[in-house]
Design a protein around this motif. Structure first.
Motif, short mmCIF file in Angstrom:
data_model
loop_
_atom_site.label_atom_id
_atom_site.label_comp_id
_atom_site.label_asym_id
_atom_site.label_seq_id
_atom_site.Cartn_x
_atom_site.Cartn_y
_atom_site.Cartn_z
N UNK A 49 0.81 -1.22 0.00
CA UNK A 49 0.00 0.00 0.00
C UNK A 49 0.84 1.26 0.00
N UNK A 50 2.04 1.19 0.52
CA UNK A 50 2.93 2.36 0.60
C UNK A 50 3.89 2.46 -0.58
N UNK A 51 3.81 1.54 -1.50
CA UNK A 51 4.81 1.45 -2.56
C UNK A 51 4.87 2.69 -3.44
N UNK A 52 3.74 3.25 -3.78
CA UNK A 52 3.74 4.45 -4.64
C UNK A 52 4.46 5.61 -3.94
N UNK A 53 4.12 5.87 -2.70
CA UNK A 53 4.78 6.97 -1.99
C UNK A 53 6.25 6.66 -1.76
N UNK A 54 6.59 5.40 -1.54
CA UNK A 54 7.99 5.02 -1.38
C UNK A 54 8.78 5.25 -2.66
N UNK A 55 8.16 4.93 -3.81
CA UNK A 55 8.83 5.15 -5.09
C UNK A 55 9.04 6.64 -5.33
N UNK A 56 8.03 7.44 -5.06
CA UNK A 56 8.18 8.90 -5.20
C UNK A 56 9.31 9.42 -4.31
N UNK A 57 9.32 8.96 -3.07
CA UNK A 57 10.35 9.41 -2.13
C UNK A 57 11.74 8.97 -2.60
N UNK A 58 11.84 7.76 -3.10
CA UNK A 58 13.13 7.25 -3.58
C UNK A 58 13.61 8.09 -4.77
N UNK A 59 12.73 8.37 -5.71
CA UNK A 59 13.09 9.21 -6.86
C UNK A 59 13.53 10.59 -6.40
N UNK A 93 6.69 -0.87 -15.23
CA UNK A 93 5.71 -0.10 -14.46
C UNK A 93 4.39 0.02 -15.22
N UNK A 94 3.29 -0.07 -14.47
CA UNK A 94 1.97 0.04 -15.09
C UNK A 94 1.07 0.92 -14.22
N UNK A 95 -0.02 1.39 -14.84
CA UNK A 95 -0.99 2.20 -14.10
C UNK A 95 -0.37 3.42 -13.46
N UNK A 96 -0.62 3.59 -12.18
CA UNK A 96 -0.12 4.76 -11.44
C UNK A 96 1.41 4.79 -11.41
N UNK A 97 2.04 3.63 -11.47
CA UNK A 97 3.51 3.58 -11.45
C UNK A 97 4.08 4.14 -12.75
N UNK A 98 3.37 3.94 -13.85
CA UNK A 98 3.79 4.54 -15.12
C UNK A 98 3.72 6.05 -15.04
N UNK A 99 2.65 6.55 -14.45
CA UNK A 99 2.53 8.01 -14.29
C UNK A 99 3.66 8.56 -13.42
N UNK A 102 6.94 8.32 -15.58
CA UNK A 102 6.90 9.30 -16.68
C UNK A 102 7.10 10.72 -16.16
N UNK A 103 6.46 11.03 -15.05
CA UNK A 103 6.61 12.36 -14.45
C UNK A 103 8.06 12.57 -14.01
N UNK A 104 8.64 11.57 -13.39
CA UNK A 104 10.04 11.67 -12.95
C UNK A 104 10.96 11.91 -14.14
N UNK A 105 10.74 11.17 -15.23
CA UNK A 105 11.58 11.32 -16.41
C UNK A 105 11.51 12.75 -16.95
N UNK A 106 10.31 13.32 -17.00
CA UNK A 106 10.15 14.69 -17.51
C UNK A 106 10.81 15.71 -16.59
#
Length: 121
Positions: A49-59, A93-99, A102-106
């Protein structure tokens, strides 16, 4: 591209007290003076459940490490070289993880930093 691999957790003075989202998993330097920073995500998308926020924080940790000059201070001989960041992940990455990726790349591209997902499968 040939890299000199330097496996290290470069963010933490005391690794035990820092969560994994605040450490750099791997730093490599290529022979031409560029850097590759690798973040590792071995879980499949959405298993935590925390994976999305963890990925954002890691980036954000990786971006901050480059943009605030810590990478340049650590490796002064290659401080002006190009920087690539790579997300080694269990799957594409799929779904929200793709977003998120993609946002990180930009955002990172605007600072001259390349960002790519590198799925295992």
């Amino acid at each position: 591209m040939v890299f000199r691999w330097c496996v290290r957790q470069v963010m933490a003075e005391n690794v035990v007290s820092r969560p994994p989202t605040q450490t750099i998993d791997l730093v490599a330097q290529d022979v031409d003076g560029g850097h590759l920073l690798v973040m590792v995500e071995d879980r499949r998308c959405g298993v935590d459940l925390n994976q999305e926020s963890q990925l954002r924080e890691k980036i954000n940790t990786y971006a901050g490490y480059v943009l605030d000059g810590r990478l340049a201070r650590r490796d002064t001989e290659t401080a002006d070289g190009p920087v690539r960041t790579q997300l080694d992940c269990a799957e594409t990455p799929s779904g929200r993880f793709t977003r998120i990726t993609d946002h990180a790349a930009k955002q990172l591209a605007a600072h001259g930093i390349d960002f790519q997902a590198n799925p295992a499968g």
